[in-house]
Design a protein around this motif. Structure first.
Motif, mmCIF file in Angstrom:
data_model
loop_
_atom_site.group_PDB
_atom_site.id
_atom_site.type_symbol
_atom_site.label_atom_id
_atom_site.label_comp_id
_atom_site.label_asym_id
_atom_site.label_seq_id
_atom_site.Cartn_x
_atom_site.Cartn_y
_atom_site.Cartn_z
ATOM 1 N N ALA A 2 0.811 -1.218 0.000
ATOM 2 C CA ALA A 2 0.000 0.000 0.000
ATOM 3 C C ALA A 2 0.845 1.269 0.000
ATOM 4 O O ALA A 2 0.446 2.271 -0.565
ATOM 5 C CB ALA A 2 -0.941 -0.002 1.199
ATOM 6 N N ASN A 3 1.996 1.255 0.635
ATOM 7 C CA ASN A 3 2.812 2.464 0.736
ATOM 8 C C ASN A 3 3.980 2.481 -0.254
ATOM 9 O O ASN A 3 4.928 3.228 -0.075
ATOM 10 C CB ASN A 3 3.341 2.637 2.160
ATOM 11 C CG ASN A 3 2.244 3.030 3.119
ATOM 12 O OD1 ASN A 3 1.227 3.582 2.724
ATOM 13 N ND2 ASN A 3 2.441 2.733 4.379
ATOM 14 N N GLU A 4 3.903 1.667 -1.314
ATOM 15 C CA GLU A 4 4.965 1.637 -2.306
ATOM 16 C C GLU A 4 4.894 2.887 -3.178
ATOM 17 O O GLU A 4 3.847 3.212 -3.724
ATOM 18 C CB GLU A 4 4.851 0.389 -3.169
ATOM 19 C CG GLU A 4 5.991 0.237 -4.140
ATOM 20 C CD GLU A 4 5.926 -1.072 -4.902
ATOM 21 O OE1 GLU A 4 6.526 -1.124 -5.984
ATOM 22 O OE2 GLU A 4 5.293 -2.014 -4.415
ATOM 23 N N LEU A 5 6.003 3.586 -3.302
ATOM 24 C CA LEU A 5 6.040 4.818 -4.090
ATOM 25 C C LEU A 5 6.369 4.511 -5.546
ATOM 26 O O LEU A 5 7.312 3.783 -5.830
ATOM 27 C CB LEU A 5 7.091 5.776 -3.527
ATOM 28 C CG LEU A 5 6.827 6.301 -2.133
ATOM 29 C CD1 LEU A 5 8.029 7.109 -1.655
ATOM 30 C CD2 LEU A 5 5.580 7.151 -2.112
ATOM 31 N N HIS A 29 1.369 16.220 15.952
ATOM 32 C CA HIS A 29 1.181 15.187 14.932
ATOM 33 C C HIS A 29 2.480 15.029 14.164
ATOM 34 O O HIS A 29 3.285 15.939 14.089
ATOM 35 C CB HIS A 29 0.110 15.589 13.910
ATOM 36 C CG HIS A 29 -1.259 15.696 14.457
ATOM 37 N ND1 HIS A 29 -2.080 14.615 14.618
ATOM 38 C CD2 HIS A 29 -1.963 16.772 14.881
ATOM 39 C CE1 HIS A 29 -3.237 15.016 15.112
ATOM 40 N NE2 HIS A 29 -3.192 16.319 15.287
ATOM 41 N N ILE A 30 2.633 13.863 13.544
ATOM 42 C CA ILE A 30 3.654 13.695 12.515
ATOM 43 C C ILE A 30 2.911 13.862 11.200
ATOM 44 O O ILE A 30 1.864 13.244 10.990
ATOM 45 C CB ILE A 30 4.319 12.311 12.578
ATOM 46 C CG1 ILE A 30 5.012 12.113 13.927
ATOM 47 C CG2 ILE A 30 5.319 12.152 11.433
ATOM 48 C CD1 ILE A 30 5.595 10.733 14.116
ATOM 49 N N VAL A 31 3.412 14.719 10.323
ATOM 50 C CA VAL A 31 2.794 14.956 9.021
ATOM 51 C C VAL A 31 3.779 14.539 7.930
ATOM 52 O O VAL A 31 4.986 14.457 8.171
ATOM 53 C CB VAL A 31 2.349 16.431 8.865
ATOM 54 C CG1 VAL A 31 1.205 16.743 9.809
ATOM 55 C CG2 VAL A 31 3.497 17.388 9.087
ATOM 56 N N TYR A 32 3.264 14.285 6.715
ATOM 57 C CA TYR A 32 4.069 13.658 5.668
ATOM 58 C C TYR A 32 3.932 14.365 4.326
ATOM 59 O O TYR A 32 2.908 14.936 4.014
ATOM 60 C CB TYR A 32 3.612 12.201 5.481
ATOM 61 C CG TYR A 32 3.676 11.408 6.753
ATOM 62 C CD1 TYR A 32 4.831 10.733 7.105
ATOM 63 C CD2 TYR A 32 2.578 11.345 7.606
ATOM 64 C CE1 TYR A 32 4.896 10.009 8.283
ATOM 65 C CE2 TYR A 32 2.632 10.616 8.790
ATOM 66 C CZ TYR A 32 3.796 9.952 9.116
ATOM 67 O OH TYR A 32 3.856 9.246 10.282
ATOM 68 N N ARG A 33 4.979 14.239 3.556
ATOM 69 C CA ARG A 33 5.013 14.728 2.175
ATOM 70 C C ARG A 33 5.933 13.783 1.408
ATOM 71 O O ARG A 33 6.889 13.257 1.959
ATOM 72 C CB ARG A 33 5.582 16.145 2.166
ATOM 73 C CG ARG A 33 5.781 16.746 0.797
ATOM 74 C CD ARG A 33 6.491 18.081 0.878
ATOM 75 N NE ARG A 33 5.585 19.085 1.423
ATOM 76 C CZ ARG A 33 5.968 20.271 1.859
ATOM 77 N NH1 ARG A 33 7.237 20.605 1.849
ATOM 78 N NH2 ARG A 33 5.093 21.130 2.325
ATOM 79 N N ILE A 34 5.660 13.586 0.132
ATOM 80 C CA ILE A 34 6.541 12.801 -0.728
ATOM 81 C C ILE A 34 7.216 13.771 -1.685
ATOM 82 O O ILE A 34 6.578 14.667 -2.238
ATOM 83 C CB ILE A 34 5.769 11.737 -1.539
ATOM 84 C CG1 ILE A 34 4.876 10.879 -0.631
ATOM 85 C CG2 ILE A 34 6.739 10.882 -2.344
ATOM 86 C CD1 ILE A 34 5.588 10.089 0.429
ATOM 87 N N HIS A 55 0.593 16.129 4.538
ATOM 88 C CA HIS A 55 -0.586 15.277 4.718
ATOM 89 C C HIS A 55 -0.610 14.769 6.148
ATOM 90 O O HIS A 55 0.437 14.528 6.750
ATOM 91 C CB HIS A 55 -0.537 14.088 3.755
ATOM 92 C CG HIS A 55 -0.673 14.484 2.331
ATOM 93 N ND1 HIS A 55 -1.863 14.415 1.656
ATOM 94 C CD2 HIS A 55 0.224 14.987 1.449
ATOM 95 C CE1 HIS A 55 -1.690 14.836 0.411
ATOM 96 N NE2 HIS A 55 -0.431 15.193 0.270
ATOM 97 N N GLU A 56 -1.810 14.536 6.663
ATOM 98 C CA GLU A 56 -1.947 14.060 8.041
ATOM 99 C C GLU A 56 -1.563 12.594 8.206
ATOM 100 O O GLU A 56 -1.224 12.173 9.301
ATOM 101 C CB GLU A 56 -3.370 14.280 8.534
ATOM 102 C CG GLU A 56 -3.698 15.759 8.690
ATOM 103 C CD GLU A 56 -5.088 15.978 9.220
ATOM 104 O OE1 GLU A 56 -5.228 16.077 10.451
ATOM 105 O OE2 GLU A 56 -6.021 16.044 8.403
ATOM 106 N N ALA A 61 -0.377 10.828 1.800
ATOM 107 C CA ALA A 61 0.724 11.401 1.017
ATOM 108 C C ALA A 61 1.116 10.473 -0.129
ATOM 109 O O ALA A 61 1.339 10.925 -1.258
ATOM 110 C CB ALA A 61 1.924 11.675 1.915
ATOM 111 N N VAL A 62 1.178 9.180 0.139
ATOM 112 C CA VAL A 62 1.539 8.202 -0.892
ATOM 113 C C VAL A 62 0.463 8.156 -1.982
ATOM 114 O O VAL A 62 0.778 8.152 -3.168
ATOM 115 C CB VAL A 62 1.764 6.802 -0.274
ATOM 116 C CG1 VAL A 62 1.897 5.737 -1.355
ATOM 117 C CG2 VAL A 62 3.001 6.817 0.618
#
Length: 71
Positions: A2-5, A29-34, A55-56, A61-62
């Protein structure tokens, strides 16, 4: 997975996950970006002033990164 980029839709480079701690609405929070390691293109995001382009969830993000390219 599911989290494969997928590869970058612009240059074919490898995506990398960027995360940081942020206080969102009074909570930590930990937030994410690719981001592409080659051309620095970033995952798209909804305009949301308090997230500043992050992204939350990692999954969000993925998904945003992967939607632009096939396979």
């Amino acid at each position: 997975m599911a989290n494969e980029l997928r590869k970058c839709p612009f240059c074919g480079g490898k995506g990398e996950t960027i995360s940081k701690f942020m206080t969102v609405k009074g909570k930590e929070h930990i937030v994410y970006r690719i981001r592409c390691e080659e051309c620095y293109a970033q995952s798209p995001y909804k305009r949301n002033a308090y997230l500043h382009g992050f992204h939350e969830t990692l999954n969000s993000a993925v998904e945003a990164w992967n939607w632009r390219v096939e396979g």
